[in-house]
Design a protein around this motif. Structure first.
Motif, PDB file in Angstrom:
ATOM      1  N   PHE A 117      30.612  -1.874 101.783  1.00  0.00           N
ATOM      2  CA  PHE A 117      29.299  -2.225 102.331  1.00  0.00           C
ATOM      3  C   PHE A 117      28.210  -2.036 101.286  1.00  0.00           C
ATOM      4  O   PHE A 117      28.426  -1.399 100.243  1.00  0.00           O
ATOM      5  CB  PHE A 117      28.974  -1.360 103.564  1.00  0.00           C
ATOM      6  CG  PHE A 117      28.822   0.103 103.256  1.00  0.00           C
ATOM      7  CD1 PHE A 117      27.567   0.652 102.965  1.00  0.00           C
ATOM      8  CD2 PHE A 117      29.922   0.949 103.239  1.00  0.00           C
ATOM      9  CE1 PHE A 117      27.418   1.997 102.665  1.00  0.00           C
ATOM     10  CE2 PHE A 117      29.785   2.294 102.940  1.00  0.00           C
ATOM     11  CZ  PHE A 117      28.536   2.833 102.653  1.00  0.00           C
ATOM     12  N   VAL A 118      27.042  -2.607 101.562  1.00  0.00           N
ATOM     13  CA  VAL A 118      25.856  -2.362 100.750  1.00  0.00           C
ATOM     14  C   VAL A 118      24.867  -1.534 101.563  1.00  0.00           C
ATOM     15  O   VAL A 118      24.840  -1.617 102.795  1.00  0.00           O
ATOM     16  CB  VAL A 118      25.156  -3.672 100.310  1.00  0.00           C
ATOM     17  CG1 VAL A 118      26.072  -4.503  99.451  1.00  0.00           C
ATOM     18  CG2 VAL A 118      24.664  -4.449 101.507  1.00  0.00           C
ATOM     19  N   GLU A 119      24.073  -0.741 100.879  1.00  0.00           N
ATOM     20  CA  GLU A 119      22.929  -0.078 101.518  1.00  0.00           C
ATOM     21  C   GLU A 119      21.729  -0.985 101.284  1.00  0.00           C
ATOM     22  O   GLU A 119      21.345  -1.260 100.151  1.00  0.00           O
ATOM     23  CB  GLU A 119      22.679   1.291 100.906  1.00  0.00           C
ATOM     24  CG  GLU A 119      21.492   2.003 101.537  1.00  0.00           C
ATOM     25  CD  GLU A 119      21.239   3.378 100.927  1.00  0.00           C
ATOM     26  OE1 GLU A 119      21.901   4.351 101.345  1.00  0.00           O
ATOM     27  OE2 GLU A 119      20.392   3.462 100.000  1.00  0.00           O
ATOM     28  N   GLN A 120      21.166  -1.466 102.370  1.00  0.00           N
ATOM     29  CA  GLN A 120      20.060  -2.412 102.300  1.00  0.00           C
ATOM     30  C   GLN A 120      18.768  -1.740 102.734  1.00  0.00           C
ATOM     31  O   GLN A 120      18.686  -1.168 103.813  1.00  0.00           O
ATOM     32  CB  GLN A 120      20.357  -3.599 103.222  1.00  0.00           C
ATOM     33  CG  GLN A 120      19.212  -4.572 103.360  1.00  0.00           C
ATOM     34  CD  GLN A 120      19.590  -5.748 104.243  1.00  0.00           C
ATOM     35  OE1 GLN A 120      19.765  -6.847 103.754  1.00  0.00           O
ATOM     36  NE2 GLN A 120      19.725  -5.527 105.539  1.00  0.00           N
ATOM     37  N   TRP A 121      17.755  -1.824 101.873  1.00  0.00           N
ATOM     38  CA  TRP A 121      16.466  -1.220 102.202  1.00  0.00           C
ATOM     39  C   TRP A 121      15.581  -2.232 102.905  1.00  0.00           C
ATOM     40  O   TRP A 121      15.419  -3.365 102.431  1.00  0.00           O
ATOM     41  CB  TRP A 121      15.760  -0.748 100.933  1.00  0.00           C
ATOM     42  CG  TRP A 121      16.444   0.398 100.237  1.00  0.00           C
ATOM     43  CD1 TRP A 121      17.604   1.007 100.608  1.00  0.00           C
ATOM     44  CD2 TRP A 121      16.008   1.044  99.050  1.00  0.00           C
ATOM     45  NE1 TRP A 121      17.921   2.001  99.711  1.00  0.00           N
ATOM     46  CE2 TRP A 121      16.953   2.052  98.754  1.00  0.00           C
ATOM     47  CE3 TRP A 121      14.913   0.877  98.209  1.00  0.00           C
ATOM     48  CZ2 TRP A 121      16.822   2.882  97.644  1.00  0.00           C
ATOM     49  CZ3 TRP A 121      14.784   1.700  97.102  1.00  0.00           C
ATOM     50  CH2 TRP A 121      15.728   2.694  96.836  1.00  0.00           C
ATOM     51  N   VAL A 122      14.998  -1.829 104.005  1.00  0.00           N
ATOM     52  CA  VAL A 122      14.088  -2.678 104.773  1.00  0.00           C
ATOM     53  C   VAL A 122      12.708  -2.021 104.779  1.00  0.00           C
ATOM     54  O   VAL A 122      12.583  -0.845 105.124  1.00  0.00           O
ATOM     55  CB  VAL A 122      14.592  -2.885 106.218  1.00  0.00           C
ATOM     56  CG1 VAL A 122      13.657  -3.805 106.988  1.00  0.00           C
ATOM     57  CG2 VAL A 122      16.011  -3.451 106.208  1.00  0.00           C
ATOM     58  N   GLY A 123      11.675  -2.777 104.421  1.00  0.00           N
ATOM     59  CA  GLY A 123      10.341  -2.213 104.219  1.00  0.00           C
ATOM     60  C   GLY A 123       9.512  -2.079 105.482  1.00  0.00           C
ATOM     61  O   GLY A 123       8.420  -2.663 105.567  1.00  0.00           O
ATOM     62  N   ILE A 124       9.976  -1.331 106.439  1.00  0.00           N
ATOM     63  CA  ILE A 124       9.206  -1.057 107.652  1.00  0.00           C
ATOM     64  C   ILE A 124       8.565   0.323 107.507  1.00  0.00           C
ATOM     65  O   ILE A 124       9.240   1.293 107.166  1.00  0.00           O
ATOM     66  CB  ILE A 124      10.105  -1.101 108.903  1.00  0.00           C
ATOM     67  CG1 ILE A 124      10.634  -2.517 109.102  1.00  0.00           C
ATOM     68  CG2 ILE A 124       9.350  -0.638 110.138  1.00  0.00           C
ATOM     69  CD1 ILE A 124      11.643  -2.647 110.232  1.00  0.00           C
ATOM     70  N   SER A 125       7.247   0.397 107.751  1.00  0.00           N
ATOM     71  CA  SER A 125       6.526   1.660 107.593  1.00  0.00           C
ATOM     72  C   SER A 125       6.465   2.411 108.919  1.00  0.00           C
ATOM     73  O   SER A 125       6.940   1.943 109.947  1.00  0.00           O
ATOM     74  CB  SER A 125       5.115   1.393 107.068  1.00  0.00           C
ATOM     75  OG  SER A 125       4.394   0.587 107.985  1.00  0.00           O
TER      76      SER A 125
END
Length: 289
Positions: A117-125
């Protein structure tokens, strides 16, 4: 997140991915070039561009399946409606997933082994922590670094300002129906060519998408880009209501989320896993084929 990773405040990412709908404002493409040249490349972070095609071209091509935008509808009985939103999934999420599979070494339709798998960063504050969700596939695991850091939208703006990036534009289609009046005015007043483009597109989708018409789908009303359900070049984008004016006074903190959206549009634009809308949709208008 890219800047934080590049400077070492967050771990260094392997890649940054930009999903291009083919119809972003010129300012977004210019900003992307700047991010790549000034932040990504010096840090050794590849910035990958992925796409499923040009959403504007596809929408008016009778030979192309159109993943519908959330268009405002005026039904023949005078009642308002909205078409279902498929565009984010088709033009943002789908090409990102395709690229992630390639990076893992398992392009579709190859089966990805368990535990890969990949670790995916999502830009939610922190302002919208409730929108932080897990990925819908096992080969992607979402993480939300801004929430982990306790950063609000205001914190992000302050940080970007220190980097000289205070004018970071929203990433969304030039003719996104979720634009607020301020965004429509900005296009009209600052980019005549882009304004002419969105006005022409608004007129082109009035009677439904080209493929639906070509195949004889029944038409139940008219489609518009502006929430007033009036042709864009006639829409009341200069009329600021009391609620809209209150939304401009953000520093006093008394505006309602609805009034802010009228003027400023959906605040996060149409980022993958972040686009949202609030109106009930209908599936039988003949725009999604």
């Amino acid at each position: 997140m890219l800047a934080l990773s590049a400077e070492g405040a967050l771990p260094k990412v392997d890649y940054a991915i930009f999903a291009d709908t083919g119809w972003e404002p010129r300012a977004v493409y210019d900003h992307l070039e700047r991010l790549e040249n000034e932040i990504a490349e010096p840090a050794g972070i590849p910035l990958l561009r992925v796409t499923s095609g040009n959403i504007r071209k596809d929408a008016i091509d009778p030979d192309h399946r159109f993943a519908s935008m959330p268009l405002y509808i005026l039904n023949q009985d005078g009642k308002p409606g909205m078409t279902r939103r498929q565009c984010t999934g088709e033009y943002k999420i789908k090409p990102i997933k395709k690229k992630v599979r390639e990076l893992l070494g398992y392009p579709y339709p190859a089966r990805i082994p368990k535990g890969i798998f990949v670790e995916q960063w999502v830009g939610i504050s922190t302002d919208e922590f409730h929108r932080a969700k897990d990925a819908d596939v096992k080969y992607m695991r979402n993480r939300h670094p801004l929430i982990d850091m306790g950063w609000s939208r205001a914190d992000c703006v302050r940080y970007l300002t220190t980097l000289g990036l205070a004018d970071t534009p929203k990433s969304s289609c030039l003719g996104c129906p979720y634009h607020g009046n301020a965004q429509w005015r900005h296009i009209r007043d600052n980019s005549p060519s882009e304004w002419a483009d969105v006005v022409a597109f608004d007129a082109a989708i009035r009677k439904g998408n080209a493929r639906a018409n070509a195949t004889g789908n029944r038409l139940l009303g008219e489609a518009f880009l502006h929430r007033s359900r009036i042709p864009l070049d006639q829409a009341p984008i200069d009329h600021v209501t009391a609620a809209e004016w209150a939304a401009l006074q953000q520093e006093i903190g008394t505006e309602s989320p609805h009034s802010e959206e009228l003027e400023q549009g959906v605040i996060d634009g149409c980022s993958p896993w972040a686009c949202r809308g609030s109106e009930i949709t209908q599936d039988d208008f003949g725009l999604a084929s």
